[in-house]
Design a protein around this motif. Structure first.
Motif, PDB file in Angstrom:
ATOM      1  N   ALA A  52       0.829  -1.212   0.000  1.00 49.31           N
ATOM      2  CA  ALA A  52       0.000   0.000   0.000  1.00 49.31           C
ATOM      3  C   ALA A  52       0.863   1.261   0.000  1.00 49.31           C
ATOM      4  O   ALA A  52       0.563   2.225  -0.713  1.00 49.31           O
ATOM      5  N   ASN A  53       1.942   1.271   0.761  1.00 49.38           N
ATOM      6  CA  ASN A  53       2.809   2.447   0.787  1.00 49.38           C
ATOM      7  C   ASN A  53       3.616   2.598  -0.506  1.00 49.38           C
ATOM      8  O   ASN A  53       3.874   3.716  -0.947  1.00 49.38           O
ATOM      9  N   ILE A  54       3.985   1.478  -1.104  1.00 49.87           N
ATOM     10  CA  ILE A  54       4.643   1.567  -2.413  1.00 49.87           C
ATOM     11  C   ILE A  54       3.662   2.167  -3.422  1.00 49.87           C
ATOM     12  O   ILE A  54       4.022   3.063  -4.193  1.00 49.87           O
ATOM     13  N   ALA A  55       2.426   1.702  -3.397  1.00 48.91           N
ATOM     14  CA  ALA A  55       1.410   2.224  -4.315  1.00 48.91           C
ATOM     15  C   ALA A  55       1.154   3.711  -4.063  1.00 48.91           C
ATOM     16  O   ALA A  55       1.067   4.502  -5.008  1.00 48.91           O
ATOM     17  N   GLU A  56       1.052   4.086  -2.798  1.00 49.38           N
ATOM     18  CA  GLU A  56       0.797   5.497  -2.503  1.00 49.38           C
ATOM     19  C   GLU A  56       1.977   6.368  -2.924  1.00 49.38           C
ATOM     20  O   GLU A  56       1.801   7.430  -3.506  1.00 49.38           O
ATOM     21  N   GLY A  57       3.183   5.914  -2.648  1.00 45.20           N
ATOM     22  CA  GLY A  57       4.352   6.658  -3.075  1.00 45.20           C
ATOM     23  C   GLY A  57       4.420   6.780  -4.586  1.00 45.20           C
ATOM     24  O   GLY A  57       4.737   7.840  -5.125  1.00 45.20           O
ATOM     25  N   PHE A  58       4.095   5.706  -5.263  1.00 44.58           N
ATOM     26  CA  PHE A  58       4.104   5.707  -6.727  1.00 44.58           C
ATOM     27  C   PHE A  58       3.134   6.750  -7.284  1.00 44.58           C
ATOM     28  O   PHE A  58       3.402   7.376  -8.307  1.00 44.58           O
ATOM     29  N   GLY A  59       2.041   6.931  -6.587  1.00 39.67           N
ATOM     30  CA  GLY A  59       1.021   7.879  -7.036  1.00 39.67           C
ATOM     31  C   GLY A  59       1.309   9.325  -6.688  1.00 39.67           C
ATOM     32  O   GLY A  59       0.586  10.221  -7.130  1.00 39.67           O
ATOM     33  N   ARG A  60       2.323   9.582  -5.909  1.00 33.95           N
ATOM     34  CA  ARG A  60       2.672  10.959  -5.543  1.00 33.95           C
ATOM     35  C   ARG A  60       3.454  11.627  -6.660  1.00 33.95           C
ATOM     36  O   ARG A  60       4.124  10.980  -7.448  1.00 33.95           O
ATOM     37  N   TYR A  61       3.395  12.946  -6.688  1.00 37.86           N
ATOM     38  CA  TYR A  61       4.025  13.695  -7.769  1.00 37.86           C
ATOM     39  C   TYR A  61       5.482  14.034  -7.470  1.00 37.86           C
ATOM     40  O   TYR A  61       6.345  13.895  -8.322  1.00 37.86           O
ATOM     41  N   HIS A  62       5.757  14.488  -6.272  1.00 36.60           N
ATOM     42  CA  HIS A  62       7.102  14.954  -5.931  1.00 36.60           C
ATOM     43  C   HIS A  62       7.984  13.816  -5.430  1.00 36.60           C
ATOM     44  O   HIS A  62       7.526  12.928  -4.723  1.00 36.60           O
ATOM     45  N   LYS A  64      10.286  13.735  -3.117  1.00 33.63           N
ATOM     46  CA  LYS A  64      10.352  13.594  -1.658  1.00 33.63           C
ATOM     47  C   LYS A  64       9.145  12.837  -1.109  1.00 33.63           C
ATOM     48  O   LYS A  64       9.279  12.023  -0.200  1.00 33.63           O
ATOM     49  N   ASP A  65       7.961  13.126  -1.643  1.00 34.40           N
ATOM     50  CA  ASP A  65       6.756  12.405  -1.217  1.00 34.40           C
ATOM     51  C   ASP A  65       6.859  10.926  -1.563  1.00 34.40           C
ATOM     52  O   ASP A  65       6.534  10.065  -0.744  1.00 34.40           O
ATOM     53  N   LYS A  66       7.280  10.645  -2.774  1.00 25.55           N
ATOM     54  CA  LYS A  66       7.422   9.254  -3.205  1.00 25.55           C
ATOM     55  C   LYS A  66       8.353   8.496  -2.269  1.00 25.55           C
ATOM     56  O   LYS A  66       8.006   7.436  -1.739  1.00 25.55           O
ATOM     57  N   VAL A  67       9.533   9.057  -2.052  1.00 24.54           N
ATOM     58  CA  VAL A  67      10.559   8.389  -1.249  1.00 24.54           C
ATOM     59  C   VAL A  67      10.091   8.205   0.196  1.00 24.54           C
ATOM     60  O   VAL A  67      10.343   7.168   0.814  1.00 24.54           O
ATOM     61  N   LYS A  68       9.372   9.184   0.725  1.00 24.58           N
ATOM     62  CA  LYS A  68       8.857   9.082   2.093  1.00 24.58           C
ATOM     63  C   LYS A  68       7.985   7.825   2.246  1.00 24.58           C
ATOM     64  O   LYS A  68       8.143   7.056   3.194  1.00 24.58           O
ATOM     65  N   PHE A  69       7.098   7.604   1.301  1.00 19.73           N
ATOM     66  CA  PHE A  69       6.217   6.433   1.375  1.00 19.73           C
ATOM     67  C   PHE A  69       6.985   5.134   1.141  1.00 19.73           C
ATOM     68  O   PHE A  69       6.659   4.102   1.741  1.00 19.73           O
ATOM     69  N   TYR A  70       8.006   5.173   0.305  1.00 19.70           N
ATOM     70  CA  TYR A  70       8.825   3.980   0.110  1.00 19.70           C
ATOM     71  C   TYR A  70       9.553   3.617   1.405  1.00 19.70           C
ATOM     72  O   TYR A  70       9.684   2.433   1.736  1.00 19.70           O
ATOM     73  N   TYR A  71       9.986   4.617   2.154  1.00 17.54           N
ATOM     74  CA  TYR A  71      10.610   4.341   3.451  1.00 17.54           C
ATOM     75  C   TYR A  71       9.597   3.799   4.466  1.00 17.54           C
ATOM     76  O   TYR A  71       9.931   2.950   5.287  1.00 17.54           O
ATOM     77  N   TYR A  72       8.361   4.283   4.421  1.00 18.62           N
ATOM     78  CA  TYR A  72       7.319   3.696   5.285  1.00 18.62           C
ATOM     79  C   TYR A  72       7.170   2.206   4.974  1.00 18.62           C
ATOM     80  O   TYR A  72       7.025   1.375   5.875  1.00 18.62           O
ATOM     81  N   SER A  73       7.199   1.890   3.695  1.00 20.38           N
ATOM     82  CA  SER A  73       7.100   0.498   3.263  1.00 20.38           C
ATOM     83  C   SER A  73       8.249  -0.330   3.838  1.00 20.38           C
ATOM     84  O   SER A  73       8.056  -1.457   4.309  1.00 20.38           O
ATOM     85  N   PHE A  74       9.440   0.240   3.785  1.00 16.04           N
ATOM     86  CA  PHE A  74      10.619  -0.423   4.347  1.00 16.04           C
ATOM     87  C   PHE A  74      10.408  -0.725   5.835  1.00 16.04           C
ATOM     88  O   PHE A  74      10.726  -1.821   6.309  1.00 16.04           O
ATOM     89  N   GLY A  75       9.862   0.233   6.576  1.00 13.79           N
ATOM     90  CA  GLY A  75       9.578   0.017   7.994  1.00 13.79           C
ATOM     91  C   GLY A  75       8.572  -1.103   8.219  1.00 13.79           C
ATOM     92  O   GLY A  75       8.699  -1.885   9.162  1.00 13.79           O
ATOM     93  N   SER A  76       7.592  -1.197   7.353  1.00 11.35           N
ATOM     94  CA  SER A  76       6.591  -2.267   7.473  1.00 11.35           C
ATOM     95  C   SER A  76       7.204  -3.637   7.229  1.00 11.35           C
ATOM     96  O   SER A  76       6.781  -4.628   7.830  1.00 11.35           O
ATOM     97  N   VAL A  77       8.205  -3.711   6.363  1.00 11.12           N
ATOM     98  CA  VAL A  77       8.915  -4.982   6.150  1.00 11.12           C
ATOM     99  C   VAL A  77       9.548  -5.426   7.464  1.00 11.12           C
ATOM    100  O   VAL A  77       9.433  -6.591   7.862  1.00 11.12           O
TER     101      VAL A  77
END
Length: 125
Positions: A52-62, A64-77
């Motif tokens: 879900a966080n990868i998908a949300e990050g993918f859908g962001r425009y900027h 920094k926003d994208k990377v922030k959600f990818y890091y959330y995904s990393f934390g969930s792992v």
């Protein structure tokens, strides 16, 4: 000339985490109510959060926003590693299932970091 844009389902970190979330769901749905509402719900929430966080990050425009959600995904792992361990110790999953989940969780951080690197290198904004 038509540009080919990257699609969400072409991101291996996304597809692997999506399939993992469905595997965990299929396991937890069959647990007894105590296990389901203690470990199971937390495990499902955490594993669903990866894709879900990868998908949300993918859908962001900027970027920094994208990377922030990818890091959330990393934390969930990392959180899922804990829930997987607890499920094994408490005999909710067998050794083979534990190993299958663990193997995917072990690969995902590298793939998420590749996604972050790709995003940082390719996007200007």
């Amino acid at each position: 000339m038509e540009k080919n844009y990257l699609q969400l389902n072409q991101i291996t970190a996304y597809t692997k985490s999506f399939h993992l979330s469905n595997l965990v769901w299929d396991l937890v749905v069959n647990w007894d109510s105590f296990a389901k509402y203690t470990i199971g719900q937390q495990f499902v929430d955490a594993v669903d959060s990866i894709s879900a966080n990868i998908a949300e990050g993918f859908g962001r425009y900027h970027k920094k926003d994208k990377v922030k959600f990818y890091y959330y995904s990393f934390g969930s792992v990392k959180e899922c590693l804990d829930w997987n361990e607890k499920a094994k110790v408490r005999k909710l999953i067998d050794d083979d299932t534990y190993s299958k989940i663990f193997a995917t969780l072990e690969i995902l951080p590298k793939e998420i970091h590749q996604l972050i690197k790709f995003t940082n290198e390719r996007l200007k904004i």
